[in-house]
Design an enzyme around this catalytic site. Structure first.
Site, short mmCIF file in Angstrom:
data_model
loop_
_atom_site.label_atom_id
_atom_site.label_comp_id
_atom_site.label_asym_id
_atom_site.label_seq_id
_atom_site.Cartn_x
_atom_site.Cartn_y
_atom_site.Cartn_z
N ALA A 26 0.69 -1.36 -0.06
CA ALA A 26 -0.01 0.00 -0.16
C ALA A 26 0.97 1.40 0.04
CB ALA A 26 -0.89 -0.18 1.39
N ALA A 27 2.00 1.08 0.77
CA ALA A 27 2.62 2.47 0.83
C ALA A 27 3.28 3.14 -0.59
CB ALA A 27 3.88 2.25 1.44
N GLY A 32 0.76 5.32 0.00
CA GLY A 32 -0.51 5.57 0.63
C GLY A 32 -1.38 6.28 -0.25
N GLY A 33 -1.47 6.61 -1.68
CA GLY A 33 -2.31 7.55 -2.65
C GLY A 33 -3.46 6.31 -2.58
N LYS A 34 -3.32 5.12 -2.97
CA LYS A 34 -4.62 4.32 -3.15
C LYS A 34 -5.00 4.15 -1.70
CE LYS A 34 -2.34 2.01 -6.93
NZ LYS A 34 -0.92 2.90 -6.87
N ASP A 84 -1.26 -3.89 -5.77
CA ASP A 84 -0.47 -2.86 -6.53
C ASP A 84 0.89 -3.58 -6.30
OD1 ASP A 84 0.79 -1.03 -7.94
OD2 ASP A 84 0.45 0.64 -6.64
N CYS A 107 3.25 -0.53 -12.21
CA CYS A 107 3.62 0.72 -12.78
C CYS A 107 4.81 0.20 -13.53
CB CYS A 107 3.93 1.59 -11.76
SG CYS A 107 5.37 1.15 -10.32
#
Length: 423
Positions: free
Chosen positions: A242-243, A245-247, A304, A357
């Site tokens: 997760a880091a 943290g945008g999502k 992600d 990404c």
């Protein structure tokens, strides 16, 4: 290429510490395969704040322009300098300053010659002078490293390679994801999607309206797409890897009860800072996903996954030089294992979103294909028309490439696939 450290009794002249740090950064990326940002702290230890920023800027621009810098150097030497020769590194630093960063030539060369003390100072000075006397310029559109260009051409064609080179020519715009639409008018810029603003020449991020109030966070538009495919909800969602943290912020702002999991404590510190500033809530867990498991299945899971990160080359040009087939294969194997575990944590009827990404098919399209062949209890759930600001591929997943939204400032390279668990 051993890097000479100044002795305890030696004091570098003004300007030299920044160039010495830039040399260390280039060495870390090109010789040791380290990420530029990861190498920054060590390379700039003891360097003052302004010089620290200058060292980063010089190294990043040299990496952005490396093939073209090397072509200028090679045109002025009878024998090609080895790739890891300190003279080549010093010339890259001097030339990128003089030809791309606006440093006066005398300052550009004077601040790199101490880097080759006891070495080929005359060679460095002579080649630098020959390049400038020849009136050489760097091309407006940078040249991609040949290995990267070959790999991307095979995957995406000539148009994508040309678009990637154009994307390197100028700094990308700043994308912000909004907690709500209330502060959009103060930010200005333009919107390419709901809860999004794109700013050109934004200046310091912390000076933008709404920063202190936590009304938004920095997030490339492409990076916002995976959470957009989960949408709004009131159930449980796992945000894996997760880091920073945008999502997590997107999902929490959309009403979900979020558990954010990441293995890196330093990156989780940034995630917690983002949650605190935005006043959003999530359970934060430090764990290795290959060992950890949630107490219960979730309504949605967003993975992600760790990847080569080749899709973020616009802001991190070091990936153009670090990413190799062996690393891509290693990351693809890890993604396969993580995706298999994450799938088991989705309740029947729930949603699984997989994203990287990366511009490498092994980390995207091929990964999704293997997953669908192995997990017949899942089906692909393509985005509905108008659900995202980019079109889905014919297969039903989402692929952003160099050239996607180019007229509006472009976006990072991403792969995203949404699956439903049918049983």
């Amino acid at each position: 290429m051993p890097i000479r450290q100044p002795s305890a009794t030696t004091v570098d002249p003004p300007g030299v510490p920044a160039r010495r740090a830039a040399l260390k950064l280039l060495d870390a990326v090109l010789r040791r395969g380290e990420a530029l940002e990861a190498a920054l702290a060590g390379a700039t230890r003891g360097v003052a704040g302004a010089d620290r920023g200058l060292a980063h800027a010089v190294a990043a621009e040299a990496l952005r322009r490396l093939p073209d810098l090397d072509a200028l150097i090679d045109a002025q030497t009878r024998q090609r300098l080895p790739d890891d020769a300190k003279a080549r590194f010093a010339l890259r630093i001097a030339l990128v300053q003089a030809l791309a960063l606006g440093t006066p030539p005398h300052a550009a060369i004077a601040t790199v010659l101490p880097l080759v003390d006891g070495g080929p100072r005359k060679l460095v000075h002579g080649v630098f002078g020959s390049v400038l006397r020849a009136g050489a310029q760097l091309p407006a559109i940078p040249t991609l490293p040949p290995e990267t260009a070959t790999r991307w051409r095979a995957a995406w064609g000539d148009a994508a390679v040309a678009a990637a080179a154009r994307a390197l020519a100028a700094p990308p715009p700043l994308d912000l994801s909004l907690k709500d639409e209330g502060g959009a008018a103060m930010l200005g810029g333009r919107s390419l999607a709901p809860l999004h603003r794109r700013l050109d020449d934004a200046g310091p991020v912390t000076a933008l309206p709404g920063f202190g109030e936590g009304g938004w966070w920095v997030q490339d538009l492409a990076a916002s797409l995976p959470a957009r495919l989960i949408g709004a909800g009131a159930g449980t969602v796992l945000d894996l890897c997760a880091a920073p943290g945008g999502k997590t912020c997107q999902l929490a702002a959309a009403g979900w009860r979020v558990t954010a999991v990441d293995a890196s404590e330093s990156r989780l510190a940034r995630l917690r800072d983002n949650l605190m500033r935005t006043r959003l809530v999530a359970d934060v867990v430090r764990a290795d996903l290959l060992d950890w498991a949630p107490p219960a299945a979730a309504d949605a899971v967003l993975l992600d996954a760790p990847c080569s990160a080749s899709g973020i080359f616009r802001r991190h040009p070091d990936v153009l030089h670090r990413v190799r087939p062996a690393q891509i294969a290693e990351m693809a194997d890890l993604q396969t294992r993580l995706l298999a575990r994450a799938a088991d944590w989705v309740r029947p009827g729930g949603t699984l979103v997989y994203a990287t990404c990366s511009l490498e098919p092994e980390e995207g399209e091929e990964q999704a294909g293997r997953f669908m062949a192995a997990r017949l209890d899942f089906s692909l759930a393509p985005p509905a028309q108008g659900e995202l600001p980019v079109a889905a591929a014919a297969q039903g997943w989402v692929r952003t490439l160099p050239g996607t939204l180019e007229a509006d400032g472009g976006c990072d390279g991403f792969f995203i696939a949404r699956f439903r668990r049918d049983r």
